[in-house]
Write an enzyme that holds these catalytic residues in place. Sequence first.
Site, PDB file in Angstrom:
ATOM      1  N   SER A  54       1.495 -44.685 -31.459  1.00 39.55           N
ATOM      2  CA  SER A  54       0.988 -45.747 -30.596  1.00 39.55           C
ATOM      3  C   SER A  54      -0.531 -45.836 -30.724  1.00 39.55           C
ATOM      4  CB  SER A  54       1.455 -45.515 -29.154  1.00 39.55           C
ATOM      5  OG  SER A  54       1.248 -46.659 -28.362  1.00 39.55           O
ATOM      6  N   ASP A 197       7.133 -49.243 -30.631  1.00 38.34           N
ATOM      7  CA  ASP A 197       6.283 -48.079 -30.398  1.00 38.34           C
ATOM      8  C   ASP A 197       7.019 -46.761 -30.680  1.00 38.34           C
ATOM      9  OD1 ASP A 197       4.668 -46.055 -29.163  1.00 38.34           O
ATOM     10  OD2 ASP A 197       3.843 -47.548 -27.793  1.00 38.34           O
TER      11      ASP A 197
END
Length: 338
Positions: A54, A197
């Site tokens: 991320s 993500d």
Amino acid sequence: MEAKKSFNVLSIDGGGIRGVFPAMLLANLEAELKHRGIENHQIFQHFQLITGTSTGGIIALALALGIPAKEIHDLYLNNAEKIFGKKKGILSSLFYSKHDRSALEQLIRDKFREVHGGTDPLLLDCKIPVCIPIYDLMQGKPSVLKNKYHPRFVRDYHIPAYQAALATSAAPTYFDPFSAKYQDLKGIEQSFSNKVDGGVFANNPTLLAIIEAQKAFGQDLGNLRVLSIGTGHQKFTDACSRNDWGLLYWIKGRKRIMELFMQGQSQQVQNLISLLQNGIDKQGTENFIYKRIDTELDDTCFVELDETDRIRLEKLGEKAQHEFQNHANSIIEQFFTR
């Protein structure tokens, strides 16, 4: 017989705009190395593998492309409002992701192009090996994007680095899954669709990187030096007797469900690394170097994953400076000397 050189690994957690914390810590580290007269003072010049999930994936890719950590920190601090300022209302959020990605995409793409002659660098252009967790909704399984540091790794190195960064940071409810197209090095247009993500399975990717070092690079566990950096956490507990354990409880306020899975996954990684390092009940000797740096956030200055308050972000940066001051000498001794 010549001693085998250590294999240095850097791992950076996910955490949205809290990437200010690792970026500031690493900026301080690069400044200290330069101050001490170390000619190769950038992070990528001292690590053999960088991983990040991320926001950590964005930072990892930026570092691997040769972007100074201070520039990454400044990009976060100065653009939080641009990235996260236009939040959708509660009703809209029931049907749509909370934020539009266009500002983040432009910022990352422009920054990556700066160090690559104005064109989009590919994963192949990273100066050192990187591995970036994503979740592939097309295939319904976890995936790790890698540049070409092993002869068998031929799938990902064509991918533009900015697309990898946007894929690993496509946090559910915050951004839509990331989809794009790119032309590979053979001139064929490829689809890169519905990526989410990597934090849904590896918000703290340290263990993934340890296994990668062993299997892809053939490193013995005892040869590893691992620096793992968090993005700040607030311990999530609830010992109340309550009846309202429904959807509203988990999504109201600070999005408890996000905190819970991020905290739980990271804690389990810590537990498993402790087992690898010290054995059961910590009865063994430490068989590789592992250093974890993180900070605890409290209710007086909690930083949301999509925080836009500059004062709060600056305080998070101050926490990073404090942690650096506490750990600078040991970090430099363990990771920047041979």
